[in-house]
Design a protein around this motif. Structure first.
Motif, mmCIF file in Angstrom:
data_model
loop_
_atom_site.group_PDB
_atom_site.id
_atom_site.type_symbol
_atom_site.label_atom_id
_atom_site.label_comp_id
_atom_site.label_asym_id
_atom_site.label_seq_id
_atom_site.Cartn_x
_atom_site.Cartn_y
_atom_site.Cartn_z
ATOM 1 N N ASN A 133 0.824 -1.213 0.000
ATOM 2 C CA ASN A 133 0.000 0.000 0.000
ATOM 3 C C ASN A 133 0.855 1.259 0.000
ATOM 4 N N THR A 134 1.941 1.208 0.766
ATOM 5 C CA THR A 134 2.828 2.370 0.813
ATOM 6 C C THR A 134 3.435 2.614 -0.565
ATOM 7 N N ALA A 135 3.867 1.542 -1.203
ATOM 8 C CA ALA A 135 4.440 1.683 -2.545
ATOM 9 C C ALA A 135 3.412 2.314 -3.488
ATOM 10 N N ARG A 136 2.185 1.890 -3.364
ATOM 11 C CA ARG A 136 1.135 2.408 -4.243
ATOM 12 C C ARG A 136 0.894 3.900 -3.978
ATOM 13 N N MET A 137 0.988 4.277 -2.710
ATOM 14 C CA MET A 137 0.776 5.684 -2.383
ATOM 15 C C MET A 137 1.898 6.555 -2.919
ATOM 16 N N ILE A 138 3.110 6.044 -2.844
ATOM 17 C CA ILE A 138 4.236 6.800 -3.390
ATOM 18 C C ILE A 138 4.052 6.963 -4.897
ATOM 19 N N GLU A 139 3.604 5.930 -5.524
ATOM 20 C CA GLU A 139 3.363 5.960 -6.964
ATOM 21 C C GLU A 139 2.343 7.049 -7.307
ATOM 22 N N THR A 140 1.297 7.104 -6.498
ATOM 23 C CA THR A 140 0.270 8.120 -6.712
ATOM 24 C C THR A 140 0.842 9.518 -6.545
ATOM 25 N N GLY A 141 1.617 9.700 -5.474
ATOM 26 C CA GLY A 141 2.215 11.011 -5.216
ATOM 27 C C GLY A 141 3.120 11.426 -6.357
ATOM 28 N N GLN A 142 3.900 10.504 -6.820
ATOM 29 C CA GLN A 142 4.822 10.780 -7.910
ATOM 30 C C GLN A 142 4.060 11.160 -9.176
ATOM 31 N N ARG A 143 2.968 10.486 -9.388
ATOM 32 C CA ARG A 143 2.141 10.743 -10.567
ATOM 33 C C ARG A 143 1.592 12.176 -10.523
ATOM 34 N N ILE A 144 1.126 12.576 -9.355
ATOM 35 C CA ILE A 144 0.607 13.937 -9.216
ATOM 36 C C ILE A 144 1.711 14.948 -9.466
ATOM 37 N N ALA A 145 2.888 14.658 -8.884
ATOM 38 C CA ALA A 145 4.021 15.565 -9.041
ATOM 39 C C ALA A 145 4.341 15.752 -10.519
ATOM 40 N N LEU A 146 4.287 14.679 -11.250
ATOM 41 C CA LEU A 146 4.641 14.757 -12.664
ATOM 42 C C LEU A 146 3.587 15.486 -13.476
ATOM 43 N N THR A 147 2.332 15.326 -13.105
ATOM 44 C CA THR A 147 1.287 15.934 -13.920
ATOM 45 C C THR A 147 0.960 17.360 -13.483
ATOM 46 N N ARG A 148 1.332 17.700 -12.238
ATOM 47 C CA ARG A 148 0.963 19.028 -11.766
ATOM 48 C C ARG A 148 2.129 19.990 -11.577
ATOM 49 N N GLY A 149 3.340 19.457 -11.655
ATOM 50 C CA GLY A 149 4.492 20.347 -11.614
ATOM 51 C C GLY A 149 4.816 20.900 -10.249
ATOM 52 N N SER A 150 5.077 22.194 -10.197
ATOM 53 C CA SER A 150 5.781 22.797 -9.064
ATOM 54 C C SER A 150 4.996 22.814 -7.748
ATOM 55 N N ASP A 151 3.682 22.926 -7.796
ATOM 56 C CA ASP A 151 2.963 23.088 -6.524
ATOM 57 C C ASP A 151 2.567 21.753 -5.891
ATOM 58 N N SER A 152 3.369 20.719 -6.133
ATOM 59 C CA SER A 152 2.967 19.394 -5.666
ATOM 60 C C SER A 152 3.452 19.068 -4.255
ATOM 61 N N ASP A 153 4.311 19.928 -3.675
ATOM 62 C CA ASP A 153 4.834 19.590 -2.351
ATOM 63 C C ASP A 153 3.734 19.469 -1.307
ATOM 64 N N GLY A 154 2.698 20.283 -1.438
ATOM 65 C CA GLY A 154 1.573 20.194 -0.519
ATOM 66 C C GLY A 154 0.922 18.823 -0.593
ATOM 67 N N GLU A 155 0.923 18.271 -1.779
ATOM 68 C CA GLU A 155 0.329 16.963 -1.977
ATOM 69 C C GLU A 155 1.106 15.886 -1.205
ATOM 70 N N TRP A 156 2.450 16.048 -1.117
ATOM 71 C CA TRP A 156 3.241 15.055 -0.387
ATOM 72 C C TRP A 156 2.883 15.042 1.088
ATOM 73 N N ALA A 157 2.568 16.234 1.631
ATOM 74 C CA ALA A 157 2.150 16.275 3.032
ATOM 75 C C ALA A 157 0.878 15.453 3.210
ATOM 76 N N SER A 158 -0.002 15.567 2.250
ATOM 77 C CA SER A 158 -1.252 14.825 2.370
ATOM 78 C C SER A 158 -1.030 13.325 2.160
ATOM 79 N N ILE A 159 -0.106 12.980 1.276
ATOM 80 C CA ILE A 159 0.233 11.566 1.093
ATOM 81 C C ILE A 159 0.808 10.985 2.387
ATOM 82 N N LEU A 160 1.676 11.756 3.038
ATOM 83 C CA LEU A 160 2.255 11.292 4.297
ATOM 84 C C LEU A 160 1.174 11.066 5.340
ATOM 85 N N ARG A 161 0.183 11.987 5.354
ATOM 86 C CA ARG A 161 -0.921 11.811 6.302
ATOM 87 C C ARG A 161 -1.704 10.554 5.989
ATOM 88 N N THR A 162 -1.937 10.318 4.710
ATOM 89 C CA THR A 162 -2.687 9.135 4.301
ATOM 90 C C THR A 162 -1.994 7.857 4.759
#
Lengths: 472, 313
Positions: free
Chosen positions: B21-50
């Protein structure tokens, strides 16, 4: 320079008969393929998890014992003689223990001085007058043998407490079967795979008298961080019995019982892989977290079999070792078939004189020493060291035994530059029950991987080999 | 079976499920980072919470960046839920219960550990990340396959399955708990591009994009997402699916052992309480409250199973 007897090439370089078929096969193999096989073997071991733990090292906490792909081959004739000798010796050890904890006839007969027993740390007063179920003390024994020439094997040591290494004997064979199936269809080798089943049956046959129905057997381990944990789980798995820790056990209604998902279930036979001292914090070491409080009381009441019986260490002690020929003769009425390494007890004036006269050719050991401490190896010591040891010997002769330096046999190992002889020893595994003595053909061959080294211990860089006993 | 063994099997499978599950979440985070560019750091905080690992992360790092979040979740020894630690714990449990496992199952777990330990022995570069994550998922699948194909369907298998579905239910519920606000009817009426990314993230992090499409078609709508992840009977990571599996395996144990215990009553109550309503009733009750209650009930059940089957005493 000493000439060593090589088990493949003898003293002359001519391939000995038991190795003929293997030698032919080997000559037809590409070294590159064999090197690949050697790596494959290591991969198999790692995957199966056949590792031993090393304390205090974070990164290399699990290590493989190096495995050498060249088998050690013993002929059917050689084995027959060995197993006869082992059978005799093991029966004698068992009779000796029963005697020592009961009437002590051997002391009354003057064959062993009483102080050898009473002053021995391995002597367990808790066992006086206790007769284990079936009268068996040493359910599992490992006899360490060395060979010096075509016909001579010596017993180097008896292991009557919890001999380890049998899982390597079994896995070494499995690995060889997987890697070189063709070798086994050419050469008929006596199988070893029956060991776990034999162990289970042998233990079950030693169940306490009051046990109705099939006995419940369990293996007691100190836990997953113990150096031999792999072996404990391996044996429990192959026997189809539970692997328990002290924390799984308690005394319930006068029986030792294990905590199962359905409540406590009594155990009839406990194959313990922890030392006497840790077995019972109420009776022995009070700090032990590994054992079962009160198990000795259940044991003395005859409600559980502990294998091996507590107190068995008195029979494999170094001081007792020198009496083994007498012990075998006393209890079996026959001369010992297997030879002891000649041992001079320095407390006997004639022996002491001989030892002092021949110090430079002998190995002198402390009676209670172990691990090579306080030992003199005559041939490699300086005049000054010899002189210093001589005065120690004269001051406390009781404290020492002396043995000749043995020329241990060699068996080739597979190295980058082809076959090269290395020193070996052999530990056959023996099961004892009221049904009889069962000896697995072969055993564990340990090999010193360093050239010239006589140290075969895995903790000091030794490796193992598959051991073949040929069919008749 | 020893109580300790039951506990070891339960935790082995929970930890394996967690690493996947953790691997899958990292994959998701990475995917967002790639598709959304620079403002994705906030998303990592939410991934960590998840992944429920944000507290430890915050102690070590001031802010969540792509690099430090991934390293924390993948291989940090200080994070007991990192992939590396989970797999190591799983393997230690497998060693403890070695006698209950088949040779193939044990070998699959051991091989997974050896491989993943090797892959994670140094910091994983962005370039290597996809292969590493896919190797982690693959190893997990090997283990599941070996167990599925070789284990007897007895109490051993039951405890393994119960552990798996406990962890999975917990994981899906936590994802929803962190993201529930984007599924609320108010937010959804707008359906901005941002919402769409969030909805996709949720589906991705439980590998449910394809399944959703087959069930609900191409339109991604929050109500249907919630329905799919909470109540769908065929979606293998939905709460309903996980609970019915837990219930089934507990009932096999009950009939095997001939014992009805407290945990059996608890799973029945849990299923009745959380799985018998439709999605609108859940929204009416409050999605956030519903998930909070569910997580509490699940933790409660887990403790009861420990007691009933004598994992520790």
């Amino acid at each position: 320079m000493t000439e060593y007897f090589d088990e493949m090439w003898g003293l002359t370089g001519q391939t000995r008969a038991p190795y003929k078929k293997f030698s032919d096969w080997f000559d037809g193999e590409q070294p590159a393929r064999l090197r690949a096989k050697q790596r494959e073997a290591e991969e198999l071991f790692r995957l199966t998890g056949i590792t031993f733990n090393v304390y205090g090292r974070e990164e290399a906490e699990e290590r493989l014992i190096p495995f050498d792909i060249i088998p050690r081959v013993i002929s059917a004739r050689e084995w027959k003689k060995l197993s006869k000798g082992i059978d005799q010796r093991v029966r004698a050890i068992n009779a000796f223990l029963d005697d020592i904890y009961h009437r002590q006839e051997i002391i009354r007969a003057g064959r062993i001085p009483g102080e050898m027993i009473e002053k021995n740390e391995a002597y367990l007063p808790h066992m006086i007058g206790v007769r284990p179920p079936g009268g068996i003390y040493t359910h599992i024994v490992g006899i360490d043998l060395v060979r010096t020439d075509e016909d001579t094997f010596y017993v180097l040591e008896d292991n009557a407490r919890t001999p380890s290494g049998v899982s390597y004997m079994l896995e070494n064979r499995e690995t060889m079967l997987q890697m070189f199936p063709e070798l086994f269809s050419q050469t008929r080798v006596q199988p070893v795979s029956g060991y776990p089943r034999a162990l289970q049956q042998s233990l079950a046959a030693c169940a306490p008298e009051g046990c109705n129905g099939p006995p419940t057997v369990a293996v007691l381990t100190p836990g997953i961080y113990n150096a031999a944990y792999y072996e404990h789980s391996f044996l429990a798995d192959k026997m189809g019995v539970e692997l328990v820790e002290g924390s799984d056990l308690r005394i319930v209604d006068g029986h030792v019982a294990m905590r199962t998902t359905r409540g406590y279930q009594p155990i009839d036979v406990l194959y313990r892989r922890i030392d006497d001292d840790f077995l019972d914090p109420l009776n022995f070491n009070p700090d032990s977290m590994l054992g079962v409080p009160g198990i000795m009381d259940v044991y003395r009441a005859g409600r559980i079999t502990i294998a091996n019986a507590p107190g068995g260490g008195i029979s494999d002690d170094k001081a007792i070792y020198s009496y083994m020929p007498e012990i075998v003769e006393f209890y079996t009425g026959e001369k010992a078939i297997l030879e002891n390494v000649p041992t001079w007890r320095c407390n006997e004036p004639d022996s002491l004189k001989y030892v002092l006269d021949n110090l430079k050719d002998l190995v002198v050991k402390e009676v209670h020493g172990s691990g090579g401490y306080g030992m003199l190896i005559g041939p490699t010591s300086s005049k000054k060291e010899l002189a210093a040891f001589e005065s120690k010997l004269r001051a406390r002769p009781n404290n020492y035994i002396a043995q000749p330096t043995l020329s241990l046999s060699t068996v080739p190992i597979f190295t980058k530059s082809g076959l090269a002889p290395r020193h070996v020893d052999l530990r056959p595994y023996v099961l004892v029950s009221p049904d009889g003595v069962n000896i697995t053909p072969g055993g564990l061959t340990r090999v010193a991987l360093k050239k010239g080294s006589l140290v075969v211990n895995s903790s000091q860089g030794g490796g193992t080999k598959d051991t073949w006993v040929l069919e008749d | 079976m020893l109580g300790k063994t039951a506990g070891g099997l339960f935790w082995m499978s929970r930890q394996l499920e967690r690493s996947e599950n953790t691997a899958r979440m990292i994959e998701t985070g990475q995917r967002i980072a790639l598709t959304r560019g620079s403002d994705s750091d906030g998303e990592w905080a939410s991934i960590l919470r998840t992944a429920a690992v944000s507290a430890g992360h915050a102690q070590k790092y001031e802010t969540a960046t792509r690099e430090n979040a991934i390293d924390w979740m993948l291989r940090d020894k200080d994070n007991p839920s990192s992939v590396l630690c989970s797999v190591e714990t799983a393997r230690n449990n497998a060693r403890m219960v070695r006698t209950a496992l088949t040779h193939e199952s044990w070998e699959a777990v051991n091989a997974a550990y050896l491989k993943i330990k090797d892959l994670l022995s140094r910091r994983v570069s962005e370039r290597d990340l996809p292969q590493v994550l896919s190797a982690i998922r693959q190893r997990s699948a090997f283990v599941r396959g070996a167990m599925h194909g070789t284990l007897l369907r007895n109490d051993i298998y039951d405890f393994i399955r119960i552990g798996t579905f406990m962890e999975r239910a917990d994981n899906t519920a936590r994802i929803l708990d962190v993201k529930y606000y984007v599924l609320l009817p108010m937010a959804s009426s707008v359906g901005s591009r941002l919402d769409n990314v969030q909805w996709e993230t949720i589906l991705r992090s439980v590998s449910a994009e394809g399944g959703y499409r087959m069930t609900h078609g191409h339109k991604i709508r929050p109500r249907e997402i919630a329905q799919f992840l909470l109540l769908d009977k065929r979606m293998p990571r939905s709460l309903n699916f996980c609970c019915s599996k837990i219930r089934a395996n507990l009932s096999y144990l009950a009939s095997d052992y001939g014992q009805q215990l407290d945990s059996h009553a608890r799973i029945d109550t849990l299923c009745r309480r959380f799985m018998s309503h439709d999605i609108d009733a859940i929204f009416d009750y409050g999605l956030h409250e519903y998930i909070q209650d569910f997580l509490a009930a699940l933790a409660d059940l887990s403790r009861q199973i420990e007691i009933d089957y004598r994992f520790y005493e």
